[in-house]
Design an enzyme around this catalytic site. Structure first.
Site, PDB file in Angstrom:
ATOM      1  CG  ASP A   9     153.450 -24.651  61.879  1.00 26.97           C
ATOM      2  OD1 ASP A   9     154.416 -25.021  61.185  1.00 26.97           O
ATOM      3  OD2 ASP A   9     153.371 -23.514  62.366  1.00 26.97           O
ATOM      4  CG  ASN A  67     149.521 -12.118  62.369  1.00 27.39           C
ATOM      5  OD1 ASN A  67     150.465 -12.843  62.708  1.00 27.39           O
ATOM      6  ND2 ASN A  67     148.392 -12.612  61.872  1.00 27.39           N
ATOM      7  CG  HIS A  87     151.410 -16.080  63.125  1.00 29.38           C
ATOM      8  ND1 HIS A  87     151.272 -15.280  62.022  1.00 29.38           N
ATOM      9  CD2 HIS A  87     152.332 -17.026  62.776  1.00 29.38           C
ATOM     10  CE1 HIS A  87     152.066 -15.711  61.049  1.00 29.38           C
ATOM     11  NE2 HIS A  87     152.723 -16.770  61.486  1.00 29.38           N
ATOM     12  CD  GLU A 112     147.020 -16.891  61.802  1.00 27.85           C
ATOM     13  OE1 GLU A 112     147.519 -15.801  62.152  1.00 27.85           O
ATOM     14  OE2 GLU A 112     147.185 -17.380  60.679  1.00 27.85           O
TER      15      GLU A 112
END
Length: 243
Positions: free
Chosen positions: A67, A136, A138, A143
């Site tokens: 990314d 979380n 991801h 996400e």
């Protein structure tokens, strides 16, 4: 999923570096998928040391990063291109032509994502994808959401992800770009082999959920259950809630 349990974060890094070294020994022209963040830094340090000692050779390898932030370029210290140059590329001799990172300053981010997908395909696909894990759930910047995009795409970052990257932006989450480009879960799952590196007690519940819970877009890492060759390399704290 194979679970390799290590005593410490440094042991996680050492084992991951050995996996990379073994691959490059057997397949010098291997294509790597590479992460950023805090977790892989020790692995990159170990690989740089081994490269300096002549124990691993990156001269024929190709890499694609997971990314990059939208709106910043390599001159920005918070860019992932700058991160990779500092932690790995410049230290092991991966040139810009072989170390592929999405262009955060591309005039058309959507077109840049499509170009990146084409470059991965042209390279023959990714042999070894190395991943970190967000608290979380991801993976990359995929996400938790009602749906996930399969291929490299533009994404709006959730607040936990901006906070997790604040250290690269003077500790201020508001200075972290609101958008990024990331490989999609489909692109990640097309890799021939995956390593997932996780350390620390803060991710223990997420580790347990991704292994034993349902496959759900609300926990993108759970999609790794669908891959045929995944190795989770984690320390004892990250593994504490695995049953």
């Amino acid at each position: 999923m194979i679970i390799s349990l290590c005593d410490s974060p440094q042991d996680v890094a050492d084992l991951a570096a050995q996996r990379v070294a073994d691959l490059l020994h057997d397949t010098p022209r291997a294509v790597l998928g590479l992460p950023t963040g805090r977790t892989p830094i020790r692995m990159y340090e170990e690989l740089a040391t081994r490269a300096s000692d002549g124990e691993v050779d990156f001269s024929q390898a190709t890499s694609f990063n997971l990314d990059e932030f939208v709106g910043i370029g390599v001159s920005h210290p918070g860019s992932y291109r700058a991160y990779m140059k500092g932690h790995l590329f410049d230290r092991v001799g991966i040139t810009e032509a072989r170390g592929h990172v999405l262009d955060g300053l591309a005039a058309d981010p959507d077109a840049e994502c499509a170009r990146f997908e084409e470059a991965i395909e042209a390279a023959g696909g990714i042999d070894l994808m190395i991943l970190g894990l967000g608290a979380n759930g991801h993976i990359g910047f995929n996400e938790p959401d009602a749906t996930l995009q399969a291929r490299t795409h533009r994404v709006t970052l959730l607040e936990p992800s901006r906070k997790a990257n604040a250290e690269f932006f003077d500790g201020d989450p508001s200075r972290v770009p609101a958008e990024a480009m990331t490989m999609g879960m489909g692109t990640i799952l097309k890799a021939r082999r995956i390593l997932l590196l996780v350390t620390g007690s803060s991710k223990a519940a997420t580790v347990a959920a991704l292994i034993t819970g349902p496959v759900t877009t609300q926990l993108p890492a759970s999609f790794l259950q669908l891959h045929a060759d995944v190795e989770l390399i984690c320390d004892t704290e990250a593994a504490a809630q695995i049953r």
